[in-house]
Design an enzyme around this catalytic site. Sequence first.
Site, mmCIF file in Angstrom:
data_model
loop_
_atom_site.group_PDB
_atom_site.id
_atom_site.type_symbol
_atom_site.label_atom_id
_atom_site.label_comp_id
_atom_site.label_asym_id
_atom_site.label_seq_id
_atom_site.Cartn_x
_atom_site.Cartn_y
_atom_site.Cartn_z
ATOM 1 N N LYS A 81 41.277 -12.867 70.510
ATOM 2 C CA LYS A 81 41.782 -11.747 71.309
ATOM 3 C C LYS A 81 41.369 -11.915 72.766
ATOM 4 C CE LYS A 81 41.605 -6.644 71.230
ATOM 5 N NZ LYS A 81 40.954 -5.464 70.585
ATOM 6 N N SER A 150 44.537 -2.418 69.074
ATOM 7 C CA SER A 150 44.707 -3.224 70.250
ATOM 8 C C SER A 150 44.686 -4.731 69.987
ATOM 9 C CB SER A 150 43.593 -2.890 71.252
ATOM 10 O OG SER A 150 42.325 -3.222 70.718
ATOM 11 N N SER A 174 41.413 -0.611 65.978
ATOM 12 C CA SER A 174 42.072 -1.785 66.563
ATOM 13 C C SER A 174 42.020 -3.049 65.731
ATOM 14 C CB SER A 174 41.471 -2.073 67.939
ATOM 15 O OG SER A 174 41.919 -1.122 68.882
#
Lengths: 431, 431
Positions: A81, A150, A174
């Site tokens: 990420k 996210s 997330s």
Amino acid sequence: MPVSSTPPLHQLHAWQAATLLARRELSAVDLVRACLKRISEREPQVHAFVQLGADAALARARELDAGAVHGLLHGLPLGVKDLFDTFDLPTAYGSSIYAEQQPTVDAAAVALCREAGAVLLGKTVTTELANMYPGETRNPHNPQHTPGGSSSGSAAAVADGMLPLALGTQTAGSLIRPAAFCGVVGYKPSHNRVPKAGVKSLSETLDTVGGFGRSVRDVALLGAVLTGDARLADPTAFEQKAAPRIGWCQTPEWAQADADTQQAWAQAEKLLAGHGTPLVLPDSLTGLIAVQKAVQAFETARSLSHERLHHRHQLSTPLQALIADGMAISGETHALNLQVTASARQRAQALFDGCDVIIAPSSIGEAPAGLDGTGDPLFCRSWTLLGLPCVHLPFARGQNGLPVGLQLVGAYGEDHRLLAAAHWVHQRLTG
Amino acid sequence: MPVSSTPPLHQLHAWQAATLLARRELSAVDLVRACLKRISEREPQVHAFVQLGADAALARARELDAGAVHGLLHGLPLGVKDLFDTFDLPTAYGSSIYAEQQPTVDAAAVALCREAGAVLLGKTVTTELANMYPGETRNPHNPQHTPGGSSSGSAAAVADGMLPLALGTQTAGSLIRPAAFCGVVGYKPSHNRVPKAGVKSLSETLDTVGGFGRSVRDVALLGAVLTGDARLADPTAFEQKAAPRIGWCQTPEWAQADADTQQAWAQAEKLLAGHGTPLVLPDSLTGLIAVQKAVQAFETARSLSHERLHHRHQLSTPLQALIADGMAISGETHALNLQVTASARQRAQALFDGCDVIIAPSSIGEAPAGLDGTGDPLFCRSWTLLGLPCVHLPFARGQNGLPVGLQLVGAYGEDHRLLAAAHWVHQRLTG
């Protein structure tokens, strides 16, 4: 499934690929190439990546193939990420404020994975500063639907066969929400068992590093590296015959679960019939969603103080609103919320007096249509506030044909028990 | 002391200077100039700074003098430990690995202080990566003695009249110990009440942002900005007549306190006669030092994974040893230690059933002679593990004429009560 009946390379589970790599029956170069091929085919539709490091990944794979095997993730391609710093790929945190940023140092979790032999293949899309404003990623099952967030790109890349493993973070929902929407296994470890150094900090009380894989064994392998707990990588843990004691917790928000989640719940009850008993949260643990929201807003607003003061015009409207909400909360209220959080975390231990793991909804339902949001973390907020380890298990489909599943929640620090139970449960849910 | 009987500008307490600045009876430019003059005289002996931002500080002071007063720290010069990122001054974390680093963004705590009107005057010396290996700073009371660490430069600068306020961090005893050795007030807030974004992360379970001043009111002013809790800046809190209930806790390590600390303790008992009762820690809270050491080593070793893997030759021998110790601790043991920590934090609440604050030793004694170490954080480790707010109060001198004092410890999240009590106690100790 046995290693012998292997699917195409890019669809291998991480634990399967790790076994083949360790036996030298598969080369890291071939696995990296298979993933890169899949990415080249699918990335124009999925948009999971902000940066690819193909050449460096192939070079590293060649090194690993030429050397000894001495790490749990030897030769496994990894997506990270873009909230984690990486010394060899730019890191933008999903914000134009950081568009030009090239860190000099890896985030601790990234360094631990590389130390264990993982091959960094690319940085995956995060929503803006791991908040609500979406990135470019689409749901690989239907590009008109959100992948969740996210950790959008990490979940989508694993779901779409681009990568066997990817790192993400959770502050509200997330990790678990995008795992649910994309139909992969997502693992949020116990709070603070995994170092956050080098990850953009939003809320110290809530931020948690975790990851995605295609099976419980996959995320357990990743978890063993991230936590340093060898029990997570012990194959015998996944051979247990005895059923875990399951506490069935619909949570006080159950009325907001849609027909797809209700259907998945009923299906799970049927497939796991006889295992466990209903679990109703005590009153002292039912008001935590409001506390989680306030803690997240207060801490995010203050953690992003430089951005708030110097780059306000580069923040999205929803993030500006969250920051305004957070700045409106007094430090006096926040101190009370931290006290409530500490007490709730302690009381949550008693939930596991009568069960080994809790089963609970992961999401309201399938991934919603539209790309202007990433869905609601409703069913994740309380578990995140409690700091408990969670694993999302995909096993069903909703009315639009998109993935649906449920999450298992474990006692604090008992990640090894949670993952062993999750493997047992997931086998029964997926037949 | 009343504002009217003001000492030289560079010796003003932060709260006194803030009052004069708000009334426009003192200009920020004059105060910054007084601090810069003091620095130019004393820095060659003390070595408190790694970077000075004199021109930028004067420019900012002129801006503040020309504008409205709208922050608690309006016009106050601030020193910042070089463990906090600053967008306008290099940030090296006390390590050659980061010698060239210029962050683009302020750490959240720095941004909050600047938002409240503080003027960043310079970056202060930290030990190597906030660990044991010392920097160049000397004790301003005797240059042959350590100033303590890891927040060495911040404590020394405030003690020596170079700055009224400075930021630091504590993971074991890095705020309270240098405050004790330099003879200033040090304040470690409740764990995680102050954002750590942009501070080099070592141990999420322990790292805490705090600061130094010349009086309790000074650090309370800083604390109000850092925590957003307006009660800390409420002047009426410092006018209370009623004595706090004090729990006198020598701790199980009392036998290791030297004659100077024992003398200070006896002196405090005399000056505070009749206020409070002895407090003996329950057995369940007596074994925490070993837990704190293990948590710190495990988390530091993993947080510094990139440095460990890529820059090992740039780490000092003691830090390499700590990292080796940490890597030898299993994730299984660490999970247990985190569970022990959570339980101990909960149990520590009951310590305050019979008292408002605890008084306890800050250090074994005076600052030790020699500059090859920074002293022992023995008497700070347990309180740090418990996450409780602490304030060091200087009030005595040891056999070498160096400062000695004691710390007050408050209940979690009750920083406002702790600081009000600390003011009351400090007035009586310093007569």
